[in-house]
Design a protein around this motif. Structure first.
Motif, PDB file in Angstrom:
ATOM      1  N   MET A 239       0.847  -1.199   0.000  1.00  0.00           N
ATOM      2  CA  MET A 239       0.000   0.000   0.000  1.00  0.00           C
ATOM      3  C   MET A 239       0.886   1.255   0.000  1.00  0.00           C
ATOM      4  O   MET A 239       0.600   2.235  -0.681  1.00  0.00           O
ATOM      5  CB  MET A 239      -0.957  -0.012   1.203  1.00  0.00           C
ATOM      6  CG  MET A 239      -2.112  -1.010   1.033  1.00  0.00           C
ATOM      7  SD  MET A 239      -2.903  -1.471   2.592  1.00  0.00           S
ATOM      8  CE  MET A 239      -3.916  -0.050   2.919  1.00  0.00           C
ATOM      9  N   VAL A 240       1.982   1.221   0.768  1.00  0.00           N
ATOM     10  CA  VAL A 240       2.876   2.381   0.812  1.00  0.00           C
ATOM     11  C   VAL A 240       3.623   2.549  -0.521  1.00  0.00           C
ATOM     12  O   VAL A 240       3.688   3.638  -1.069  1.00  0.00           O
ATOM     13  CB  VAL A 240       3.906   2.260   1.969  1.00  0.00           C
ATOM     14  CG1 VAL A 240       4.997   3.320   1.843  1.00  0.00           C
ATOM     15  CG2 VAL A 240       3.212   2.383   3.314  1.00  0.00           C
ATOM     16  N   GLY A 249       4.809   7.801  -4.450  1.00  0.00           N
ATOM     17  CA  GLY A 249       5.930   8.507  -3.827  1.00  0.00           C
ATOM     18  C   GLY A 249       5.479   9.834  -3.232  1.00  0.00           C
ATOM     19  O   GLY A 249       5.748  10.131  -2.055  1.00  0.00           O
ATOM     20  N   GLU A 250       4.757  10.608  -4.037  1.00  0.00           N
ATOM     21  CA  GLU A 250       4.274  11.912  -3.574  1.00  0.00           C
ATOM     22  C   GLU A 250       3.311  11.733  -2.392  1.00  0.00           C
ATOM     23  O   GLU A 250       3.364  12.474  -1.407  1.00  0.00           O
ATOM     24  CB  GLU A 250       3.572  12.624  -4.740  1.00  0.00           C
ATOM     25  CG  GLU A 250       3.122  14.025  -4.398  1.00  0.00           C
ATOM     26  CD  GLU A 250       2.481  14.743  -5.584  1.00  0.00           C
ATOM     27  OE1 GLU A 250       2.624  14.266  -6.748  1.00  0.00           O
ATOM     28  OE2 GLU A 250       1.831  15.768  -5.342  1.00  0.00           O
ATOM     29  N   PHE A 251       2.471  10.707  -2.488  1.00  0.00           N
ATOM     30  CA  PHE A 251       1.507  10.447  -1.419  1.00  0.00           C
ATOM     31  C   PHE A 251       2.239  10.064  -0.125  1.00  0.00           C
ATOM     32  O   PHE A 251       1.861  10.484   0.968  1.00  0.00           O
ATOM     33  CB  PHE A 251       0.551   9.324  -1.854  1.00  0.00           C
ATOM     34  CG  PHE A 251      -0.573   9.058  -0.896  1.00  0.00           C
ATOM     35  CD1 PHE A 251      -1.719   9.837  -0.903  1.00  0.00           C
ATOM     36  CD2 PHE A 251      -0.484   8.023   0.037  1.00  0.00           C
ATOM     37  CE1 PHE A 251      -2.763   9.594  -0.020  1.00  0.00           C
ATOM     38  CE2 PHE A 251      -1.520   7.767   0.923  1.00  0.00           C
ATOM     39  CZ  PHE A 251      -2.658   8.559   0.891  1.00  0.00           C
ATOM     40  N   ALA A 252       3.316   9.278  -0.250  1.00  0.00           N
ATOM     41  CA  ALA A 252       4.081   8.882   0.942  1.00  0.00           C
ATOM     42  C   ALA A 252       4.691  10.114   1.605  1.00  0.00           C
ATOM     43  O   ALA A 252       4.731  10.223   2.830  1.00  0.00           O
ATOM     44  CB  ALA A 252       5.167   7.882   0.556  1.00  0.00           C
ATOM     45  N   ILE A 253       5.133  11.055   0.796  1.00  0.00           N
ATOM     46  CA  ILE A 253       5.743  12.276   1.362  1.00  0.00           C
ATOM     47  C   ILE A 253       4.685  13.182   1.978  1.00  0.00           C
ATOM     48  O   ILE A 253       4.825  13.662   3.099  1.00  0.00           O
ATOM     49  CB  ILE A 253       6.535  13.036   0.267  1.00  0.00           C
ATOM     50  CG1 ILE A 253       7.812  12.236  -0.050  1.00  0.00           C
ATOM     51  CG2 ILE A 253       6.883  14.457   0.711  1.00  0.00           C
ATOM     52  CD1 ILE A 253       8.573  12.713  -1.257  1.00  0.00           C
ATOM     53  N   GLY A 256       1.811   9.911   4.028  1.00  0.00           N
ATOM     54  CA  GLY A 256       2.614   9.009   4.857  1.00  0.00           C
ATOM     55  C   GLY A 256       1.841   7.939   5.595  1.00  0.00           C
ATOM     56  O   GLY A 256       2.220   7.562   6.703  1.00  0.00           O
ATOM     57  N   ILE A 257       0.748   7.451   4.981  1.00  0.00           N
ATOM     58  CA  ILE A 257       0.069   6.293   5.586  1.00  0.00           C
ATOM     59  C   ILE A 257      -0.189   5.244   4.498  1.00  0.00           C
ATOM     60  O   ILE A 257      -0.376   5.594   3.334  1.00  0.00           O
ATOM     61  CB  ILE A 257      -1.265   6.657   6.285  1.00  0.00           C
ATOM     62  CG1 ILE A 257      -2.303   7.156   5.271  1.00  0.00           C
ATOM     63  CG2 ILE A 257      -1.072   7.695   7.368  1.00  0.00           C
ATOM     64  CD1 ILE A 257      -3.688   7.265   5.858  1.00  0.00           C
ATOM     65  N   PRO A 258      -0.199   3.958   4.865  1.00  0.00           N
ATOM     66  CA  PRO A 258      -0.552   2.930   3.885  1.00  0.00           C
ATOM     67  C   PRO A 258      -1.975   3.172   3.383  1.00  0.00           C
ATOM     68  O   PRO A 258      -2.900   3.348   4.193  1.00  0.00           O
ATOM     69  CB  PRO A 258      -0.466   1.620   4.687  1.00  0.00           C
ATOM     70  CG  PRO A 258       0.403   1.943   5.869  1.00  0.00           C
ATOM     71  CD  PRO A 258       0.115   3.384   6.185  1.00  0.00           C
ATOM     72  N   ALA A 259      -2.152   3.200   2.057  1.00  0.00           N
ATOM     73  CA  ALA A 259      -3.482   3.459   1.498  1.00  0.00           C
ATOM     74  C   ALA A 259      -3.622   2.775   0.146  1.00  0.00           C
ATOM     75  O   ALA A 259      -2.625   2.501  -0.527  1.00  0.00           O
ATOM     76  CB  ALA A 259      -3.701   4.964   1.338  1.00  0.00           C
ATOM     77  N   LYS A 260      -4.854   2.503  -0.225  1.00  0.00           N
ATOM     78  CA  LYS A 260      -5.107   1.900  -1.549  1.00  0.00           C
ATOM     79  C   LYS A 260      -6.312   2.580  -2.181  1.00  0.00           C
ATOM     80  O   LYS A 260      -7.360   2.721  -1.537  1.00  0.00           O
ATOM     81  CB  LYS A 260      -5.374   0.388  -1.382  1.00  0.00           C
ATOM     82  CG  LYS A 260      -5.555  -0.341  -2.695  1.00  0.00           C
ATOM     83  CD  LYS A 260      -4.248  -0.482  -3.442  1.00  0.00           C
ATOM     84  CE  LYS A 260      -4.429  -0.659  -4.951  1.00  0.00           C
ATOM     85  NZ  LYS A 260      -4.567   0.625  -5.682  1.00  0.00           N
ATOM     86  N   LEU A 300      -5.763  15.731   6.875  1.00  0.00           N
ATOM     87  CA  LEU A 300      -5.821  14.943   8.117  1.00  0.00           C
ATOM     88  C   LEU A 300      -4.413  14.618   8.613  1.00  0.00           C
ATOM     89  O   LEU A 300      -4.113  14.725   9.803  1.00  0.00           O
ATOM     90  CB  LEU A 300      -6.608  13.640   7.894  1.00  0.00           C
ATOM     91  CG  LEU A 300      -8.102  13.792   7.608  1.00  0.00           C
ATOM     92  CD1 LEU A 300      -8.730  12.434   7.319  1.00  0.00           C
ATOM     93  CD2 LEU A 300      -8.818  14.454   8.791  1.00  0.00           C
ATOM     94  N   SER A 301      -3.542  14.215   7.671  1.00  0.00           N
ATOM     95  CA  SER A 301      -2.190  13.833   8.060  1.00  0.00           C
ATOM     96  C   SER A 301      -1.456  15.007   8.693  1.00  0.00           C
ATOM     97  O   SER A 301      -0.787  14.858   9.719  1.00  0.00           O
ATOM     98  CB  SER A 301      -1.433  13.314   6.832  1.00  0.00           C
ATOM     99  OG  SER A 301      -0.131  12.990   7.189  1.00  0.00           O
ATOM    100  N   LYS A 302      -1.616  16.176   8.070  1.00  0.00           N
ATOM    101  CA  LYS A 302      -0.920  17.362   8.568  1.00  0.00           C
ATOM    102  C   LYS A 302      -1.467  17.787   9.939  1.00  0.00           C
ATOM    103  O   LYS A 302      -0.705  18.042  10.876  1.00  0.00           O
ATOM    104  CB  LYS A 302      -1.138  18.489   7.554  1.00  0.00           C
ATOM    105  CG  LYS A 302      -0.100  19.566   7.605  1.00  0.00           C
ATOM    106  CD  LYS A 302      -0.166  20.400   6.341  1.00  0.00           C
ATOM    107  CE  LYS A 302       0.167  21.845   6.717  1.00  0.00           C
ATOM    108  NZ  LYS A 302      -0.385  22.784   5.787  1.00  0.00           N
TER     109      LYS A 302
END
Ligand code: DON
Length: 309
Positions: A239-240, A249-253, A256-260, A300-302
């Motif tokens: 997922m990561v 890659g951009e989503f991980a930066i 930063g959560i496992p997602a699909k 949400l992440s921020k």
């Protein structure tokens, strides 16, 4: 289960909705083209059974590519990692989800990972059972257990609509068959794959499945280890690295959560050890991910410091 509407979530949803105008509903599967562009909802499912939400979380949508991570979990349980990874790789591609390009340059022609269509078709091929019906029914039962919702079923309309138009996936299958990565009848495999992609649920069900992955495959509400820990870990890693396709890659930066994600506009998120997220927003960005869903996850992440990095 009841889900409490949350004012904070409603605020973030309102902010994220502003990007919907830049997105487009997927229509290469004709039945998906009928989705309402402005629909947008989220549910967050905690391990203690609590749930918060915003938007119409009763709305049903099909899993599409989100099903790939779940079929992978079942196939890994069925066959074990050695068998599976002899037939599908572990590396991100940086290509669109339906690309055939890398297959031609690889020897053997094994798909690079289970999240691109070529790899997912190989995974679906490995689902155990004596018929398409039995293999599908095993997958559906597994999904009903993960979501704790025995009413989860599939959309015959979306499955048929994709089956009728899936010529690119047909091409991938024939290529894989020519190279002996798969050996079943292509139409049968496509029937199974399109039914798998058409499994339908709402945000709450999806958030609950995300929560099970977040809790290392264990259902904290009844103590059952539905997915072995090592397999849940493999799924979360994919997922990561590949869950958001060539945006991973951009989503991980940024998140930063496992997602699909899936082209119906669903996103399943798993915040390790904390909670599961289910999002539905059918307006997609150019990579095929829910445009407002990604924006919402960034917010949400921020705001809640959710990145695992
Ligand atoms: O194979 C397909 O094209 C679809 N059933 C699933 C693709 C998908 O969801 C890609 N996601 N972003």
């Amino acid at each position: 289960m009841q889900c409490r509407s949350s004012n904070d979530l409603i605020q973030f949803v309102t902010e994220a909705k502003s990007v919907i105008k830049n997105g487009k509903v997927a229509d290469y599967i004709p039945a998906l083209g009928r989705a309402k562009r402005d629909d947008f909802s989220i549910a967050i499912h905690y391990p203690d059974g609590n749930c918060i939400s915003a938007g119409d979380i009763e709305k049903q949508f099909t899993l599409q590519s989100i099903s790939k991570v779940i079929s992978l979990a079942l196939v890994l349980i069925d066959r074990g990692p050695d068998f599976v990874f002899e037939r599908v790789g572990m590396e991100p591609t940086g290509d669109p989800f339906n690309s055939i390009a890398k297959l031609e340059t690889m020897a053997p022609a094994k798909p690079l990972n289970p999240m691109i269509n070529a790899g997912a078709l190989v995974v679906t091929h490995m689902l155990k059972g004596n018929s398409v019906e039995e293999r599908f029914s095993r997958l559906l039962t597994f999904i009903q257990e993960l979501s704790n919702d025995p009413s989860v079923s599939y959309s015959t309309e979306v499955a048929y609509s994709e089956f009728e138009t899936a010529d690119l996936n047909r091409a991938l299958c024939y290529f894989l068959k020519q190279h002996q990565i798969i050996n079943e009848d292509v139409e049968q495999l496509l029937k199974l794959y399109t039914k798998q992609c058409a499994i339908e649920m709402n945000c709450l069900d999806l958030a609950r499945i995300g929560m099970i992955f977040a809790m290392d495959g264990r259902d904290p509400l009844n103590g059952k280890q539905i997915i072995p820990i090592d397999i849940a870990r493999i799924c979360k890693t994919f997922m990561v690295t590949c869950g958001m396709y060539n945006s991973s890659g951009e989503f991980a930066i940024k998140v930063g959560i496992p997602a699909k994600s899936g082209v119906s506009g669903g996103i399943m998120g798993s915040v390790p050890g904390k909670f599961g997220i289910g999002i539905f927003g059918p307006a997609l960005d150019e990579k095929g991910n829910s445009i407002a869903g990604i924006r919402l996850l960034e917010l949400l992440s921020k705001n809640y410091n959710l990145s695992m990095f």
